[in-house]
Design an enzyme around this catalytic site. Structure first.
Site, PDB file in Angstrom:
ATOM      1  N   LYS A 109      12.966 -21.261 -40.170  1.00  0.00           N
ATOM      2  CA  LYS A 109      14.305 -21.274 -39.565  1.00  0.00           C
ATOM      3  C   LYS A 109      14.685 -22.696 -39.163  1.00  0.00           C
ATOM      4  O   LYS A 109      13.854 -23.445 -38.660  1.00  0.00           O
ATOM      5  CB  LYS A 109      14.333 -20.362 -38.330  1.00  0.00           C
ATOM      6  CG  LYS A 109      14.339 -18.874 -38.673  1.00  0.00           C
ATOM      7  CD  LYS A 109      14.493 -18.048 -37.414  1.00  0.00           C
ATOM      8  CE  LYS A 109      14.614 -16.572 -37.746  1.00  0.00           C
ATOM      9  NZ  LYS A 109      14.741 -15.754 -36.519  1.00  0.00           N
ATOM     10  N   ARG A 163       4.540  -9.133 -41.896  1.00  0.00           N
ATOM     11  CA  ARG A 163       4.480 -10.203 -40.884  1.00  0.00           C
ATOM     12  C   ARG A 163       3.975  -9.639 -39.552  1.00  0.00           C
ATOM     13  O   ARG A 163       3.122 -10.237 -38.896  1.00  0.00           O
ATOM     14  CB  ARG A 163       5.875 -10.808 -40.737  1.00  0.00           C
ATOM     15  CG  ARG A 163       5.975 -12.002 -39.811  1.00  0.00           C
ATOM     16  CD  ARG A 163       7.340 -12.645 -40.036  1.00  0.00           C
ATOM     17  NE  ARG A 163       7.794 -13.460 -38.919  1.00  0.00           N
ATOM     18  CZ  ARG A 163       7.480 -14.736 -38.738  1.00  0.00           C
ATOM     19  NH1 ARG A 163       6.663 -15.349 -39.578  1.00  0.00           N
ATOM     20  NH2 ARG A 163       7.969 -15.410 -37.712  1.00  0.00           N
ATOM     21  N   HIS A 207       7.160 -19.383 -34.452  1.00  0.00           N
ATOM     22  CA  HIS A 207       7.992 -18.972 -33.321  1.00  0.00           C
ATOM     23  C   HIS A 207       8.260 -20.172 -32.413  1.00  0.00           C
ATOM     24  O   HIS A 207       7.341 -20.908 -32.083  1.00  0.00           O
ATOM     25  CB  HIS A 207       7.281 -17.887 -32.483  1.00  0.00           C
ATOM     26  CG  HIS A 207       7.299 -16.541 -33.127  1.00  0.00           C
ATOM     27  ND1 HIS A 207       6.413 -15.548 -32.787  1.00  0.00           N
ATOM     28  CD2 HIS A 207       8.100 -16.019 -34.087  1.00  0.00           C
ATOM     29  CE1 HIS A 207       6.666 -14.469 -33.513  1.00  0.00           C
ATOM     30  NE2 HIS A 207       7.682 -14.735 -34.305  1.00  0.00           N
ATOM     31  N   HIS A 211       9.168  -7.240 -43.511  1.00  0.00           N
ATOM     32  CA  HIS A 211       8.813  -7.809 -42.210  1.00  0.00           C
ATOM     33  C   HIS A 211       7.578  -7.120 -41.617  1.00  0.00           C
ATOM     34  O   HIS A 211       6.891  -7.704 -40.775  1.00  0.00           O
ATOM     35  CB  HIS A 211      10.001  -7.664 -41.253  1.00  0.00           C
ATOM     36  CG  HIS A 211      10.201  -8.874 -40.393  1.00  0.00           C
ATOM     37  ND1 HIS A 211      10.495 -10.123 -40.913  1.00  0.00           N
ATOM     38  CD2 HIS A 211      10.129  -9.049 -39.054  1.00  0.00           C
ATOM     39  CE1 HIS A 211      10.615 -10.994 -39.918  1.00  0.00           C
ATOM     40  NE2 HIS A 211      10.381 -10.373 -38.784  1.00  0.00           N
ATOM     41  N   ARG A 257       7.960 -15.147 -43.309  1.00  0.00           N
ATOM     42  CA  ARG A 257       9.223 -14.395 -43.358  1.00  0.00           C
ATOM     43  C   ARG A 257       9.612 -14.202 -44.822  1.00  0.00           C
ATOM     44  O   ARG A 257       9.183 -14.971 -45.694  1.00  0.00           O
ATOM     45  CB  ARG A 257      10.335 -15.162 -42.648  1.00  0.00           C
ATOM     46  CG  ARG A 257      10.092 -15.416 -41.163  1.00  0.00           C
ATOM     47  CD  ARG A 257      11.243 -16.240 -40.579  1.00  0.00           C
ATOM     48  NE  ARG A 257      11.071 -16.459 -39.151  1.00  0.00           N
ATOM     49  CZ  ARG A 257      10.544 -17.559 -38.613  1.00  0.00           C
ATOM     50  NH1 ARG A 257      10.115 -18.534 -39.416  1.00  0.00           N
ATOM     51  NH2 ARG A 257      10.429 -17.681 -37.307  1.00  0.00           N
TER      52      ARG A 257
END
Length: 300
Positions: free
Chosen positions: A172, A247, A270, A244, A148
């Site tokens: 994240k 990615r 993810h 992005h 990211r």
């Protein structure tokens, strides 16, 4: 009357779910929207006495404001998370949001670049300029690792294990993962780090950040966006692309090449495999040619 519950919800998101500040704010914003709706409709109910029909009216009002199905689904997700917290804390005995229906979403297939297009963009970098070597290392890293933008600009020198072909990425919710990195990316990171970055001024506190601007500070997300847009223009690529896109391209090329979805999920960071499944959008020509080549019913 909702404020103490919001504070408790915030603490739950931060401490128990370990969400980032941005994610916490997004969830709280969803609950704020609900309480604003209750005020506007003169409804004084607390979380424990709110009924499904009130929540349905709230979502209807959001839809009438012109919010997209994606935004509506996002708000419903926030309200459900709030009530999950309320159940855990025994603020409510039943969850009124359980039967709240989200609008049907069309899963948008992200734009991605072919390998040739990525090569064109990398070839468009002017290596005679001071930032050329840095930008080449950036693009090679983005395509090689599928990181990211936030992970890229926060990448630390102390998180590079280039001798064994890995980088440690902080994703994240401050979750860390090890991602393999390709030989080209390793080569250009080393060239940038050892031949360009060493001659730059370093601002206090940023000595460990890999990619820096000319003032010795970390690059911003916007700066990466501008670099990508400029190179796409120079390479004659007219697709709507952003950082992005690299990615998406990384994931798409892996899946098209036959990579295991679980492995791709791990590399992308993810939480859910369903997020990774969007990359199974092999184009129709590819599917047709595969069937023609391998399926008995299609062979002539």
């Amino acid at each position: 009357m909702w404020e103490p519950y919001k504070k408790g919800f915030k603490a739950y998101l931060q401490l128990e779910r370990s969400l980032s500040d941005n994610s916490v704010e997004a969830y709280l914003h969803d609950v704020d929207k609900l309480t604003q709706y209750l005020q506007l409709t003169n409804n004084h109910a607390g979380p424990e006495s709110l009924e499904l029909k009130v929540l349905q009216g709230f979502i209807q009002s959001v839809a009438e404001l012109g919010m997209t199905p994606t935004s509506q689904a996002r708000i419903i997700s926030g309200i459900r998370s709030f009530y999950k917290y309320c159940l855990i804390e025994q603020i409510v005995s039943a969850d009124p949001s359980a039967l709240l229906e989200a609008p049907k979403l069309k899963r948008a297939l992200p734009d991605f670049l072919s390998f040739e297009e990525i090569e064109k963009m990398i070839a468009a970098i002017d290596l005679s300029k001071p930032d050329g070597g840095r930008n080449k290392a950036i693009l090679e890293t983005m395509y090689s690792c599928g990181v990211r933008v936030s992970e890229l600009i926060g990448l630390k020198i102390s998180c590079l294990y280039l001798d064994v072909g890995f980088i440690r990425v902080i994703g994240k919710g401050n979750k860390e993962r090890l991602v393999p990195i390709g030989s080209d990316a390793i080569k250009y990171i080393n060239l940038y780090k050892d031949s360009i970055r060493v001659h730059q001024p370093l601002k206090e506190g940023y000595q460990d950040i890999l990619f820096l601007n000319k003032h010795g500070r970390p690059l911003s997300r916007i700066m990466i966006f501008y670099i990508i847009k400029d190179l796409a223009k120079k390479a004659g690529i007219t697709k709507s692309i952003s950082p992005h896109t690299f990615r998406h391209s990384f994931a798409t090329h892996l899946v098209e090449g036959g990579a295991d979805l679980r492995a791709v999920q791990e590399m992308l960071g993810h939480e859910s495999i369903t997020t990774t499944e969007i990359y199974t959008h092999l184009d129709r020509d590819y599917l047709r040619s595969t069937l023609n080549e391998y399926h008995p019913a299609f062979k002539k």
